[in-house]
Scaffold this motif. Sequence first.
Motif, PDB file in Angstrom:
ATOM      1  N   GLY A 181     146.316  67.898  58.898  1.00 23.19           N
ATOM      2  CA  GLY A 181     146.308  68.861  58.110  1.00 23.19           C
ATOM      3  C   GLY A 181     146.105  69.316  56.686  1.00 23.19           C
ATOM      4  N   LYS A 182     145.615  70.286  55.904  1.00 23.72           N
ATOM      5  CA  LYS A 182     145.567  70.729  54.651  1.00 23.72           C
ATOM      6  C   LYS A 182     144.924  69.958  53.234  1.00 23.72           C
ATOM      7  CE  LYS A 182     145.945  75.147  55.220  1.00 23.72           C
ATOM      8  NZ  LYS A 182     146.650  76.800  55.302  1.00 23.72           N
ATOM      9  N   ALA A 183     146.767  68.802  53.851  1.00 28.34           N
ATOM     10  CA  ALA A 183     146.725  68.103  52.149  1.00 28.34           C
ATOM     11  C   ALA A 183     147.574  66.812  52.765  1.00 28.34           C
ATOM     12  CB  ALA A 183     147.805  68.957  51.718  1.00 28.34           C
TER      13      ALA A 183
ATOM     14  N   ALA B 185     142.581  69.601  48.390  1.00 27.01           N
ATOM     15  CA  ALA B 185     143.584  70.597  47.803  1.00 27.01           C
ATOM     16  C   ALA B 185     143.402  72.224  48.534  1.00 27.01           C
ATOM     17  CB  ALA B 185     144.180  70.817  46.549  1.00 27.01           C
ATOM     18  N   THR B 186     144.386  72.782  49.328  1.00 29.94           N
ATOM     19  CA  THR B 186     143.215  74.150  49.598  1.00 29.94           C
ATOM     20  C   THR B 186     144.067  76.116  49.133  1.00 29.94           C
ATOM     21  OG1 THR B 186     144.357  74.171  51.145  1.00 29.94           O
ATOM     22  CG2 THR B 186     141.982  73.471  52.120  1.00 29.94           C
ATOM     23  N   ALA B 187     144.000  76.506  49.066  1.00 34.99           N
ATOM     24  CA  ALA B 187     144.333  77.632  48.247  1.00 34.99           C
ATOM     25  C   ALA B 187     144.296  78.942  48.493  1.00 34.99           C
ATOM     26  CB  ALA B 187     144.321  78.209  46.463  1.00 34.99           C
ATOM     27  N   ASN B 188     144.324  80.148  48.352  1.00 35.22           N
ATOM     28  CA  ASN B 188     144.290  81.503  49.274  1.00 35.22           C
ATOM     29  C   ASN B 188     144.209  81.003  50.833  1.00 35.22           C
ATOM     30  OD1 ASN B 188     143.776  83.828  48.169  1.00 35.22           O
ATOM     31  ND2 ASN B 188     142.549  83.110  47.172  1.00 35.22           N
ATOM     32  N   ASP B 189     144.422  80.974  51.714  1.00 36.41           N
ATOM     33  CA  ASP B 189     144.776  80.789  52.997  1.00 36.41           C
ATOM     34  C   ASP B 189     143.540  79.728  53.387  1.00 36.41           C
ATOM     35  OD1 ASP B 189     145.835  81.584  55.698  1.00 36.41           O
ATOM     36  OD2 ASP B 189     145.375  83.755  55.354  1.00 36.41           O
ATOM     37  N   GLY B 190     143.045  78.516  52.901  1.00 35.84           N
ATOM     38  CA  GLY B 190     142.106  77.160  53.043  1.00 35.84           C
ATOM     39  C   GLY B 190     140.874  78.299  52.722  1.00 35.84           C
ATOM     40  N   GLU B 191     140.658  80.111  51.745  1.00 35.94           N
ATOM     41  CA  GLU B 191     139.342  80.018  51.750  1.00 35.94           C
ATOM     42  C   GLU B 191     138.927  78.994  50.509  1.00 35.94           C
ATOM     43  OE1 GLU B 191     139.006  83.442  49.453  1.00 35.94           O
ATOM     44  OE2 GLU B 191     139.783  84.506  51.666  1.00 35.94           O
TER      45      GLU B 191
ATOM     46  N   PRO C 288     154.426  69.974  43.381  1.00 30.97           N
ATOM     47  CA  PRO C 288     153.023  70.599  42.731  1.00 30.97           C
ATOM     48  C   PRO C 288     152.429  71.784  43.078  1.00 30.97           C
ATOM     49  CG  PRO C 288     153.608  68.586  41.143  1.00 30.97           C
ATOM     50  CD  PRO C 288     153.365  68.186  42.336  1.00 30.97           C
ATOM     51  N   ASP C 289     152.535  70.988  44.879  1.00 28.87           N
ATOM     52  CA  ASP C 289     151.848  72.086  45.296  1.00 28.87           C
ATOM     53  C   ASP C 289     152.471  73.375  46.289  1.00 28.87           C
ATOM     54  OD1 ASP C 289     149.723  70.565  45.172  1.00 28.87           O
ATOM     55  OD2 ASP C 289     149.762  70.324  47.461  1.00 28.87           O
ATOM     56  N   THR C 290     153.729  72.727  46.164  1.00 32.04           N
ATOM     57  CA  THR C 290     155.076  73.922  46.873  1.00 32.04           C
ATOM     58  C   THR C 290     156.253  74.513  45.973  1.00 32.04           C
ATOM     59  OG1 THR C 290     155.874  72.083  47.333  1.00 32.04           O
ATOM     60  CG2 THR C 290     154.742  72.020  48.829  1.00 32.04           C
TER      61      THR C 290
ATOM     62  N   ASP D 130     151.694  73.053  38.183  1.00 33.86           N
ATOM     63  CA  ASP D 130     151.614  73.375  39.441  1.00 33.86           C
ATOM     64  C   ASP D 130     150.696  73.295  39.772  1.00 33.86           C
ATOM     65  OD1 ASP D 130     151.776  75.928  39.470  1.00 33.86           O
ATOM     66  OD2 ASP D 130     153.984  75.894  38.472  1.00 33.86           O
ATOM     67  N   LYS D 131     149.882  74.029  40.978  1.00 35.10           N
ATOM     68  CA  LYS D 131     149.205  74.126  41.649  1.00 35.10           C
ATOM     69  C   LYS D 131     148.704  75.183  41.166  1.00 35.10           C
ATOM     70  CE  LYS D 131     146.955  74.161  46.918  1.00 35.10           C
ATOM     71  NZ  LYS D 131     147.391  74.211  47.678  1.00 35.10           N
ATOM     72  N   ASP D 132     149.220  76.602  40.664  1.00 35.23           N
ATOM     73  CA  ASP D 132     148.966  77.947  40.303  1.00 35.23           C
ATOM     74  C   ASP D 132     147.361  77.727  38.934  1.00 35.23           C
ATOM     75  OD1 ASP D 132     150.236  79.689  41.636  1.00 35.23           O
ATOM     76  OD2 ASP D 132     151.777  79.809  39.905  1.00 35.23           O
TER      77      ASP D 132
ATOM     78  N   PHE E  63     144.907  75.460  39.742  1.00 36.65           N
ATOM     79  CA  PHE E  63     143.967  75.231  41.338  1.00 36.65           C
ATOM     80  C   PHE E  63     143.936  76.680  41.441  1.00 36.65           C
ATOM     81  CE2 PHE E  63     143.144  75.205  45.377  1.00 36.65           C
ATOM     82  CZ  PHE E  63     141.542  74.342  45.165  1.00 36.65           C
ATOM     83  N   ARG E  64     144.229  77.338  41.479  1.00 30.95           N
ATOM     84  CA  ARG E  64     144.975  78.464  42.413  1.00 30.95           C
ATOM     85  C   ARG E  64     144.048  79.241  41.922  1.00 30.95           C
ATOM     86  NH1 ARG E  64     150.390  77.775  43.470  1.00 30.95           N
ATOM     87  NH2 ARG E  64     150.514  76.524  46.227  1.00 30.95           N
ATOM     88  N   ARG E  65     144.565  79.428  40.530  1.00 29.04           N
ATOM     89  CA  ARG E  65     143.553  80.681  39.348  1.00 29.04           C
ATOM     90  C   ARG E  65     142.932  79.657  38.648  1.00 29.04           C
ATOM     91  NH1 ARG E  65     149.503  83.400  38.110  1.00 29.04           N
ATOM     92  NH2 ARG E  65     150.583  82.935  39.928  1.00 29.04           N
TER      93      ARG E  65
HETATM   94  N1  ASP Z   1     148.522  78.668  51.448  1.00 35.74           N
HETATM   95  C1  ASP Z   1     147.357  78.321  50.686  1.00 35.74           C
HETATM   96  C2  ASP Z   1     146.443  77.687  50.931  1.00 35.74           C
HETATM   97  O1  ASP Z   1     146.467  77.602  52.782  1.00 35.74           O
HETATM   98  C3  ASP Z   1     148.266  76.890  50.286  1.00 35.74           C
HETATM   99  C4  ASP Z   1     148.097  77.795  48.707  1.00 35.74           C
HETATM  100  O2  ASP Z   1     147.908  78.484  48.038  1.00 35.74           O
HETATM  101  O3  ASP Z   1     148.968  76.683  48.210  1.00 35.74           O
HETATM  102  O4  ASP Z   1     145.332  76.970  51.249  1.00 35.74           O
END
Ligand code: ASP
Length: 236
Positions: free
Chosen positions: A10-12, A32-38, A196-198, A211-213, A215-217
């Motif tokens: 999987g992704k992680a 780590a991925t975010a935004n649907d793997g983008e 912290p990912d979830t 947490d992972k925000d 990274f996301r942001r």
């Molecule tokens: N759903 C996001 C991803 O597919 C993961 C996330 O934002 O935690 O990368």
Amino acid sequence: MQIKEMLYEGKAKKVFATDDENLVVVSYKDDATANDGEKKGTIAGKGVINNRMSNFLMQLLEKNGVPSHFVEELSETDTLVKKVSIVPLEVIIRNISAGHFASRYGVEEGIVFDEPTIEFSYKNDDLHDPLLNAYHAIALKLATREEIELIKEMAFKVNEVLKAYFKELGVTLVDFKLEFGKTANKTIVLADEISPDTCRFWDSQTGEKLDKDRFRRDMGGVEDAYNEMMRRVFGE
Ligand code: ASP
Ligand code: TMP
């Protein structure tokens, strides 16, 4: 116990078969991925932190009456878990507005709810995990009415236990995502990870995101935030 072929990556995490058909090994990655793997990246040390924290929290939950897939921590990154078939629902509990709740409904982040909310997403990457309600999940045969009732009960119990636990550590549990699985004998147990990912964790005093925000942001200080959560939970 012998570790055999990789079943899934999987992704992680990676999942490996063992010589026991009812057990698998989960191996946590730093990816780590975010935004649907983008968005893709690495968070150094994340595999160790998420593995250890998730195992600790699942054992805490087990003591409080919530069964989980956890069997035994094998190493800093690897854990033996019960083999389950994942119920294809992402179950999200929120105590405070943030993330998609805030953007979807056009409200600011940080509104403390009078009571926690629950929502379900259909776990399906091709469809980008669309939001659905319990009736939709039953119609799609993702779970039975009884299973959804049980999942709801367990998710709110997880919230009660974790909210109280993190409060003692000076951390506000804003929201989190859970996944559930069915064991060989059809028992529903908590699966995947709690880390912290979830979860969204905010420092209770300063509101700092831990947490992972981060990274996301693209906020920076991602590793520091994970390490700080590790320090709060394990004192190291
Ligand atoms: N759903 C996001 C991803 O597919 C993961 C996330 O934002 O935690 O990368
Ligand atoms: P959201 O506000 O983006 O819907 O996220 C709610 C919670 O679920 C938050 O704690 C992060 C977590 N989450 C995951 O674990 N995986 C995901 O793919 C998403 C979108 C959120």
